[in-house]
Structure formats: structure tokens, C-alpha cells
Design an enzyme around this catalytic site. Structure first.
Site, PDB file in Angstrom:
ATOM      1  N   LYS A 143       0.248  -0.510  -6.188  1.00  0.00           N
ATOM      2  CA  LYS A 143       1.387   0.124  -5.533  1.00  0.00           C
ATOM      3  C   LYS A 143       2.566  -0.832  -5.421  1.00  0.00           C
ATOM      4  O   LYS A 143       2.423  -2.035  -5.636  1.00  0.00           O
ATOM      5  CB  LYS A 143       0.963   0.609  -4.143  1.00  0.00           C
ATOM      6  CG  LYS A 143       0.046   1.825  -4.223  1.00  0.00           C
ATOM      7  CD  LYS A 143      -0.106   2.488  -2.877  1.00  0.00           C
ATOM      8  CE  LYS A 143      -1.215   3.505  -2.879  1.00  0.00           C
ATOM      9  NZ  LYS A 143      -0.943   4.668  -3.736  1.00  0.00           N
ATOM     10  N   CYS A 144       3.700  -0.257  -5.036  1.00  0.00           N
ATOM     11  CA  CYS A 144       4.941  -0.994  -4.866  1.00  0.00           C
ATOM     12  C   CYS A 144       4.705  -2.248  -4.043  1.00  0.00           C
ATOM     13  O   CYS A 144       4.069  -2.166  -3.003  1.00  0.00           O
ATOM     14  CB  CYS A 144       5.983  -0.126  -4.157  1.00  0.00           C
ATOM     15  SG  CYS A 144       7.443  -1.012  -3.601  1.00  0.00           S
ATOM     16  N   PRO A 145       5.227  -3.408  -4.439  1.00  0.00           N
ATOM     17  CA  PRO A 145       6.074  -3.645  -5.617  1.00  0.00           C
ATOM     18  C   PRO A 145       5.314  -4.191  -6.816  1.00  0.00           C
ATOM     19  O   PRO A 145       5.938  -4.694  -7.738  1.00  0.00           O
ATOM     20  CB  PRO A 145       7.043  -4.702  -5.095  1.00  0.00           C
ATOM     21  CG  PRO A 145       6.186  -5.554  -4.215  1.00  0.00           C
ATOM     22  CD  PRO A 145       5.146  -4.635  -3.610  1.00  0.00           C
TER      23      PRO A 145
END
Lengths: 74, 138
Positions: A12-14
Site C-alpha cells: 500500500k501507499c507509499p
């Protein structure tokens, strides 16, 4: 043709952005990579990264929940 | 010249730590230079062995909450937040500035501060950095 396919599913981000940048650093101009992500945020984040660092998003495909980015090093 | 974003970090919570880490490391990937100015309780995030707790949880769960968040973030691929910060600092795109006056106010000594931080600076130095850039308060 892509020199490498990188599957960042589950990240997931980032992380997809950070890992994509790391890979792009090691490419020479004109080389193409394929990046796969199932993070919905990556749909806008990867283009934002490329916009900033100047590399080219050749194509963005969606296959089910997977986003497939074809990226060309400037 | 690369774009610069300046951040003020004034709290010691896990949330502020995570935001600092996420924005600073992503900035590094995007060739954006980030200056973080740590003041008041934010300074705790720069001290050795400090373990930030989750501010948004009920008091008895704040410490455990941070452990749970760290575990979940590891599953997202964020396994070593401090290591990621170190990389961004080494790349020269992320700078961590302790505020000198609030260090004195809070009795935090220079030797308590982690090695990857810059030398402490004052308000004028930070504002000078911000003169041509953006400021974000975390």
C-alpha cells in the site's frame, strides 16, 4: 517490451511509489518496465510520481483489481 | 532547482511520526526536498529510543495501538519506517531540524537527538528556509 515486470500486489501507499522510483533509478533511457499494483491509491499516485520525475506512463491497464502500469524511463 | 516543502512537527504521536515518514520518503522518491522542523513535543520524535504512541486511541491503548499500527503497516510493505527515513536523509532530500529554543525549554540535550538529524536551528533559520517554499504544519 518491458525489461522487467514488478508485482507490488499487497503493498500500500507509499510503497508502490517508492519501489517504482527505486527501479527507475537503475534503468537506462528508453527502457520499459511493467508495474503491477492492487492498491487503489496507486492509480493516481504512480502517474503523480512520473509527472514529477519526468518518466513516461506509456499505458495504464486495469485487469480486475489489478492496475498494470507500463512505464518508460526518460 | 527541486521543489521544497517545509513541515512543522509539534507533536510526539505515532500519527505525526508516520505522517512525517510517509511524506518525507515519498518526497524523496518524487525529487521533492523536505525540511522538517521539530518543535515542542515533536522534538521527542527525534530523541533516541523514543517510542511514539497513538494519540487518537483511549489512554490505556495508546502504546499497544502503535504496535498494532506498526504490524499492519509492515503488512502493507512498510517494514522499517526509521530505515526508510534514514535512506531519504542519506539521499539528501529529507532534512530533520530540531528547534534549539524548544530543546532548551524542554531540557532535551544535543546528545539525546538521533544522529541523522541536522544541527539544531532557530525560528529565523527555519523561516528563511521557508521564504520561497511551502509550509505545512503536521
Amino acid at each position: 517490451m518491458a525489461v522487467k515486470t514488478l508485482d507490488y500486489s499487497g503493498l500500500k501507499c507509499p510503497m508502490p511509489v517508492l519501489k517504482t522510483k527505486k527501479e527507475l533509478k537503475n534503468l537506462t533511457s528508453g527502457q520499459v518496465i511493467e508495474v503491477i499494483s492492487d492498491d487503489v491509491g496507486a492509480k493516481k499516485d504512480i502517474p503523480a510520481l512520473l509527472n514529477k520525475i519526468g518518466d513516461e506512463l506509456v499505458e495504464l491497464k486495469e485487469e480486475g483489481s489489478k492496475l498494470i502500469f507500463i512505464i518508460k524511463k526518460a | 532547482m527541486a521543489e521544497t516543502i517545509n513541515y512543522i512537527v509539534k507533536d510526539k504521536s505515532f500519527e505525526k511520526f508516520a505522517m512525517m515518514m510517509l511524506l518525507g520518503t515519498t518526497g524523496d522518491a518524487m525529487d521533492i526536498h523536505s525540511n522538517f522542523f521539530f518543535t515542542f513535543w515533536g522534538l521527542n520524535l527525534l530523541t533516541k529510543k523514543f517510542k511514539p504512541k497513538v494519540a487518537g486511541m483511549p489512554t490505556p491503548m495508546k502504546g499497544m495501538g502503535a504496535k498494532i499500527f506498526r504490524k499492519r503497516m509492515a503488512k502493507f510493505g512498510i517494514e522499517d519506517p526509521m530505515g526508510m527515513i534514514k535512506d531519504a536523509v542519506e539521499n539528501g532530500n529529507m532534512k530533520l531540524f530540531p528547534c534549539q529554543m524548544t530543546m532548551d525549554l524542554m531540557k532535551i540535550k544535543a546528545e539525546d537527538i538521533i544522529d541523522i538529524a541536522e544541527e539544531p536551528v532557530g525560528a529565523a533559520t527555519f523561516l528563511e528556509m521557508c521564504a520561497d517554499g511551502k509550509i505545512v504544519s503536521l
